[in-house]
Design a protein around this motif. Sequence first.
Motif, short mmCIF file in Angstrom:
data_model
loop_
_atom_site.label_atom_id
_atom_site.label_comp_id
_atom_site.label_asym_id
_atom_site.label_seq_id
_atom_site.Cartn_x
_atom_site.Cartn_y
_atom_site.Cartn_z
N LYS A 1 0.84 -1.21 0.00
CA LYS A 1 0.00 0.00 0.00
C LYS A 1 0.87 1.26 0.00
O LYS A 1 0.59 2.22 -0.70
CB LYS A 1 -0.92 0.01 1.23
CG LYS A 1 -2.14 -0.87 1.10
CD LYS A 1 -3.01 -0.75 2.35
CE LYS A 1 -4.23 -1.66 2.23
NZ LYS A 1 -5.03 -1.65 3.47
N GLN A 2 1.93 1.22 0.78
CA GLN A 2 2.83 2.37 0.85
C GLN A 2 3.48 2.62 -0.51
O GLN A 2 3.60 3.76 -0.96
CB GLN A 2 3.90 2.15 1.92
CG GLN A 2 4.88 3.30 2.10
CD GLN A 2 4.19 4.65 2.37
OE1 GLN A 2 3.16 4.72 3.03
NE2 GLN A 2 4.77 5.72 1.82
N ARG A 3 3.90 1.53 -1.16
CA ARG A 3 4.52 1.68 -2.49
C ARG A 3 3.51 2.23 -3.50
O ARG A 3 3.86 3.07 -4.33
CB ARG A 3 5.07 0.32 -2.96
CG ARG A 3 5.74 0.36 -4.33
CD ARG A 3 6.88 1.34 -4.39
NE ARG A 3 7.42 1.50 -5.75
CZ ARG A 3 7.93 2.62 -6.22
NH1 ARG A 3 7.99 3.70 -5.45
NH2 ARG A 3 8.39 2.69 -7.45
N LEU A 4 2.27 1.77 -3.38
CA LEU A 4 1.22 2.26 -4.27
C LEU A 4 1.00 3.76 -4.08
O LEU A 4 0.80 4.51 -5.05
CB LEU A 4 -0.08 1.49 -4.01
CG LEU A 4 -1.03 1.25 -5.19
CD1 LEU A 4 -0.31 0.67 -6.39
CD2 LEU A 4 -2.17 0.35 -4.77
N ARG A 5 1.04 4.20 -2.84
CA ARG A 5 0.92 5.64 -2.55
C ARG A 5 2.04 6.42 -3.25
O ARG A 5 1.81 7.46 -3.87
CB ARG A 5 1.05 5.89 -1.04
CG ARG A 5 -0.20 5.63 -0.24
CD ARG A 5 0.10 5.88 1.24
NE ARG A 5 -1.04 5.57 2.09
CZ ARG A 5 -1.98 6.44 2.45
NH1 ARG A 5 -1.92 7.68 2.00
NH2 ARG A 5 -2.97 6.09 3.23
N ASN B 1 3.24 0.17 -15.07
CA ASN B 1 3.39 -1.28 -15.11
C ASN B 1 3.58 -1.85 -13.70
O ASN B 1 2.97 -2.86 -13.33
CB ASN B 1 4.57 -1.66 -16.00
CG ASN B 1 4.74 -3.15 -16.15
OD1 ASN B 1 5.49 -3.78 -15.40
ND2 ASN B 1 4.02 -3.73 -17.08
N GLU B 2 4.43 -1.18 -12.91
CA GLU B 2 4.67 -1.64 -11.53
C GLU B 2 3.37 -1.60 -10.72
O GLU B 2 3.07 -2.53 -9.95
CB GLU B 2 5.73 -0.77 -10.87
CG GLU B 2 6.12 -1.27 -9.48
CD GLU B 2 7.08 -0.35 -8.74
OE1 GLU B 2 7.24 -0.55 -7.51
OE2 GLU B 2 7.66 0.56 -9.36
N LYS B 3 2.59 -0.54 -10.91
CA LYS B 3 1.32 -0.42 -10.20
C LYS B 3 0.38 -1.56 -10.58
O LYS B 3 -0.25 -2.19 -9.71
CB LYS B 3 0.68 0.93 -10.53
CG LYS B 3 -0.68 1.16 -9.86
CD LYS B 3 -1.23 2.53 -10.21
CE LYS B 3 -2.63 2.71 -9.62
NZ LYS B 3 -3.19 4.05 -9.93
N ALA B 4 0.29 -1.86 -11.88
CA ALA B 4 -0.58 -2.95 -12.34
C ALA B 4 -0.15 -4.28 -11.73
O ALA B 4 -0.98 -5.08 -11.29
CB ALA B 4 -0.56 -3.02 -13.86
N LYS B 5 1.16 -4.52 -11.69
CA LYS B 5 1.68 -5.78 -11.12
C LYS B 5 1.35 -5.88 -9.63
O LYS B 5 0.96 -6.95 -9.14
CB LYS B 5 3.20 -5.85 -11.33
CG LYS B 5 3.64 -5.97 -12.78
CD LYS B 5 3.63 -7.41 -13.23
CE LYS B 5 3.96 -7.59 -14.70
NZ LYS B 5 5.24 -7.05 -15.10
#
Length: 676
Positions: free
Chosen positions: A151-155, A266-270
């Motif tokens: 979640k933190q990375r997604l933020r 791409n990273e977000k989708a993964k």
Amino acid sequence: MNPLLEKFNTPFDTAPFPEIKEEHYLPAVKEAIKLAKEEIEQIKKEEVPTFKNTVEALDGSGRLLQRVTSIFFNLNSAETNDEIQRIAKEMSPLLSEHGNDILFDAKLFEHIRKVYQQKDSLTLTAEQEMLLDKSYKYFARNGAELGDSDKQRLREISKRLSELSLTFGERVLAEANSFEMVLDNEEDLSGLPEYAKEAAAQAAKEKGHNGKWVITLQYPSYIPFMTYADNRELRKKLFMAFGSKAFKGDEMDNTSIVKEIVKLRNEKAKLLGYKSHADYVLEERMAGAPDTVYGFLEDLLEKGKPAGEREVNEVTEFMHSLGETGDVKRWDWAYYAEKLKKERYEIDDEKLKPYFKLENVVEGVFTVANKLFGITFHENKDIPVYHADVKAYEVRNADGSHLAVYYADYFPRAGKRDGAWMTSYKGQYKEGDKENRPHVSIVCNFSKPTATKPSLLTFNEVTTLFHEFGHALHGMLADGIYESLSGTNVYWDFVELPSQLMENWAYEKECLDLFAKHYETGELIPESLVQRIKEAATFLEGYQTVRQISFGLLDMNYHASEMGEVADIDAFETEAFMPTNLLPSVPGTNMSCSFSHIFQGGYSAGYYSYKWAEVLDADAFELFKEKGIFDKETAESFRNNILAKGGSEHPMKLYERFRGHKPSVDALLRRAGLIQ
């Protein structure tokens, strides 16, 4: 006092533009975020989550924030400056953080999930079901079930993407504004129509080059020069400047931004469990999956490319017949295509433009809307506007009741980005017995009036106006309960149906007779000229089809890749364009670095939707042609089943309800002249 936080003391609760100062935006956004958080906390306090106290309440939360940000970001596109762009950079991370706070609120998601799990036992309307489904998916598809570190990375990704897209757009705008081709020899203007020469002289005067002429990269300057200027070297110079925007290896270069956006998407989708950004995006589109989009584009390419190749040969032979040797270059295409069209159809924009005075075309689209849907437009000078060029209208239903507010902003200026678009300052929704009607706007970049002539539109600009007006009708005729499902809040590959459908009327004599009058003589556009417009409508359609497919494929190649890594933007683009190249590529130019649709706007993994919607609009217009282009029953059905419904049901259901069957690609191919 901050006018953005007070009740608007304006007609129809319209934005009080003259009262709003730049220093008001950030404090207003911060206060609106605070109020939105309080609304969310209230929802979480409900001991027994229900559709009403949770799902409906969430849809109705954050209205002030939505209103303030709509005003701000619309002006950042239509009337921006350095300070607004600076504020945007400060504001975007705040909004991204707030969005993530909602998205990753475990308790809020648990409330939504509890209601969603009761879905089958609840007695919901189709619109309520759609809202529940959309609300649940909003959380589930965006990381609500991820662990804390993910979640933190997604933020972090969301925040960075927001910053990157803003910078991308700022650089493209700055590059477009900074270029000027100053001409001091009138011979260099050979071939240009008088209006274009006059506009170039006016631009020179405004920029301090008295007695000279200035050509810019803004469309009303760029397009006429590329279409009519006899000087091939100057066309090349202008083409190279246009094609190399944000691709010069300097501080305005967007190459690294494109790479980072592609990688982060791409990273977000993964992280969210998808193979690629395109897989993620297309799950919520009519197309459904990348394979469907590729299949659709490749099918069109198979049918369109042979025609495109024939057309390139025709234009090349025509160029040779005029004494020019070698291949047609990209800076030659518009010039020789226009000459060939003129010879073949005895038609050119200079003969057409006197029939398309802007004010008459505007009255024309208003009349079409009245004949189809019974609505009327009334200019209201009490409604505040953000620039002297903007006109505001009250829109009324046939019974005289208030329907919408409509803003129209037609001319280019330094603070406005290129192109044409429809947007909204306030959405349509219902709260109990209270009806909240929408405020919509269309923004264009048409040729300004000169000292001797009014604004006269090319036929392409006429169709652009009809197109954006179609979007505006989608917003104005919205009749839903929930703002998030209202108007143009539909699947991205459905949103272009109303706009592209409207373009069809511009080709019909019955419609053109309503407004296409010579601005000096008042003479109606002749039948013979309309017939030639219709015949010319499919001129070089194979080439145009392949060109649109090329943009769709470039977009998909960036976003359907599971790698998400692009080592060399130029090489990547060259390879992506290879199957669709009809003219030799030009070293030193690159579309990706100024492809705002997919790197600044919302079209990533969605550019194909223009062609997709053309299939829908061609199929839909066949019904109007069959029944009569102003047939009330057909128009009422389109209004009730498509325009009024917004995103309240799946678009294919709505379309089949209107049309009686699924759309067929053959209707588009027939209209394009690619099949009989």
